[in-house]
Design an enzyme around this catalytic site. Structure first.
Site, PDB file in Angstrom:
ATOM      1  N   CYS A  68      26.860   9.831   4.847  1.00 25.74           N
ATOM      2  CA  CYS A  68      26.449  10.828   3.857  1.00 25.74           C
ATOM      3  C   CYS A  68      26.498  10.277   2.430  1.00 25.74           C
ATOM      4  CB  CYS A  68      27.318  12.083   3.952  1.00 25.74           C
ATOM      5  SG  CYS A  68      29.061  11.791   3.577  1.00 25.74           S
ATOM      6  N   GLN A 124      37.232   8.692   8.686  1.00 28.17           N
ATOM      7  CA  GLN A 124      35.965   8.933   9.377  1.00 28.17           C
ATOM      8  C   GLN A 124      35.046   7.719   9.304  1.00 28.17           C
ATOM      9  OE1 GLN A 124      33.418  12.002   7.872  1.00 28.17           O
ATOM     10  NE2 GLN A 124      32.401  12.315   9.830  1.00 28.17           N
TER      11      GLN A 124
END
Length: 454
Positions: free
Chosen positions: A50, A116
């Site tokens: 992202c 992550q």
């Protein structure tokens, strides 16, 4: 070392630029499919998250690799080279290795220490392997990088030093959302976990980031609603967290009911337009709606931040928030320093191992040449001394081979040691020159995957 890293991230480009170059999984696959036809690029891994898009490549030359990689990025993102160039960063050789190790360790993340990224890099590597875009160079690099990332999180407290984007976003919107049910003093002194008590949340999407968000909310006892374009994926994720799934057509009603929205769909355009949020707010009876938009491109019209009764945390705002947190969080300094030390040591060890490995085919080729010479001389001796009995002939052969082995042992051991040094390539070249080894004979002892035949 021929490893090249080129890309853009939250550190080099504004969110608007990152939105314009975002690639989903199918688009990454199409990019990787072009690697076999590339003139400069032998291997490739694409890390697309992202807030970053990076290409890790094994290239024939630096400048040629940069040129082809830039063209691939422009072609597959649709962004003109002129737009990309001011924001691109390029690392080569040991610096590319160091950058990747920093990334997997969470040191280059928007939220320092988040875990992550380790899973995202693992997924990127697996996709490249499945696409046939990796070989020995990047396989060794990424396998080492994933081990370094695990080590950084296992041996230090870097996990506690940072928070995921999900929890950072929640921490930004929850004070305003919880204000109706809490006194201002209690809100100011409460953690984001405490402020989640009794709330409900809508998670838009069913990908890895959405799953992380849903799991985070579920652990805190939040009532989770999941909406996704593919209904079965949404149902599957909702069941995994004990929530309920709704179709996208139910969003107008759900937006009036929940306290929070976390959106990360991976859609190409806006999922929650201004008008939809405005209509939902009008039916909420004055209750504040907190929205965390973690998508790139963004899922939520940025204009909703101006609506009364809405508090929005998107990637641009979270980037600023993360900078503030890092500036004030002196307590994480020790863990960050420890991870940096691990990365430094691992980069040095990887470089040493790579330099040592480069000389192995030359050593094997030299020993193969020596064996050929011995065999030729023993054959010649057999022709000149045909009356030698087999026992004598075997003893002569063993003696000659022992002599050759002893003569070669020290030089080959020493050249391996010297090759591991920063200027080790010159020793491998010297060995080739001294023994007149043909490059083709060296390449012939290497397997297709780059390992050495012995």
């Amino acid at each position: 070392m021929s490893v090249l890293a080129i890309g853009v991230s939250h550190r080099s480009a504004p969110v608007e630029v990152l939105e314009s170059v975002a690639l989903d999984r199918p688009a990454v696959g199409k990019l990787l499919d072009e690697v076999p036809s590339s003139h400069q690029i032998a291997e490739a891994v694409v890390v697309a998250t992202c807030n970053r898009l990076e290409l890790y490549l094994d290239t024939a030359t630096f400048h040629g690799g940069v040129e082809e990689a830039s063209a691939l990025l422009s072609q597959h993102t649709g962004a003109p080279i002129e737009l990309l160039t001011p924001y691109l960063y390029v690392h080569y050789g040991d610096r590319a290795v160091s950058h990747l190790f920093h990334v997997v360790s969470g040191l280059d993340s928007m939220v320092v220490g988040e875990t992550q990224i380790l899973g995202q890099v693992r997924d990127a590597f697996r996709l490249a392997q499945t696409s046939g875009a990796t070989g020995r160079v990047l396989t060794e690099l990424f396998q080492t990088a994933l081990r370094v990332g695990k080590r950084a999180h296992a041996e230090t407290g870097i996990d506690a030093a940072g928070r995921s984007l999900v929890t950072l976003g929640l921490a930004r919107v929850l004070p305003a959302v919880a204000a109706e049910g809490w006194s201002s003093g209690r809100v100011g002194g409460a953690s984001w976990r405490e402020l989640l008590t009794g709330t409900s949340a809508l998670v838009l999407g069913a990908g890895s980031m959405a799953a992380l968000a849903a799991a985070t909310l579920q652990r805190e006892g939040v009532d989770v609603v999941v909406a996704n374009r593919t209904q079965e994926n949404g149902v599957r994720m909702a069941e995994a967290v004990g929530g309920r799934a709704v179709p996208m057509t139910a969003l107008p009603q759900v937006l009036r009911e929940v306290d929070l929205v976390i959106s990360c769909t991976g859609a190409a355009g806006v999922v929650l337009p201004f008008e939809a949020v405005e209509a939902a707010v009008a039916g909420r009876g004055g209750r504040t709606l907190g929205i965390v938009d973690l998508a790139l491109p963004r899922d939520v019209d940025a204009g909703v931040a101006e609506l009364p009764g809405v508090v929005l945390a998107d990637l641009a705002r979270l980037s600023e928030a993360a900078d503030d947190d890092v500036a004030d969080a002196s307590t994480m300094a020790g863990d960050v320093s420890a991870v940096r030390s691990i990365v430094t040591d691992e980069v040095a060890a990887f470089a040493t191992a790579q330099r040592a490995a480069q000389v192995a085919p030359t050593v094997v080729a030299l020993r193969s040449m020596a064996d050929d010479v011995v065999d030729a001389e023993l054959t010649r001796m057999a022709g000149r001394l045909p009356d030698l009995d087999e026992r004598t002939r075997a003893e002569i052969a063993r003696t000659v081979r022992r002599v050759v082995e002893k003569l070669l042992h020290q030089p080959t051991v020493r050249v391996k040691e010297l090759a591991a040094q920063p200027d080790g390539a010159s020793y491998e070249a010297a060995l080739r020159e001294l023994f007149a080894l043909d490059r083709r004979s060296i390449d012939a002892v290497a397997k297709p995957d780059g390992t050495v035949s012995t």
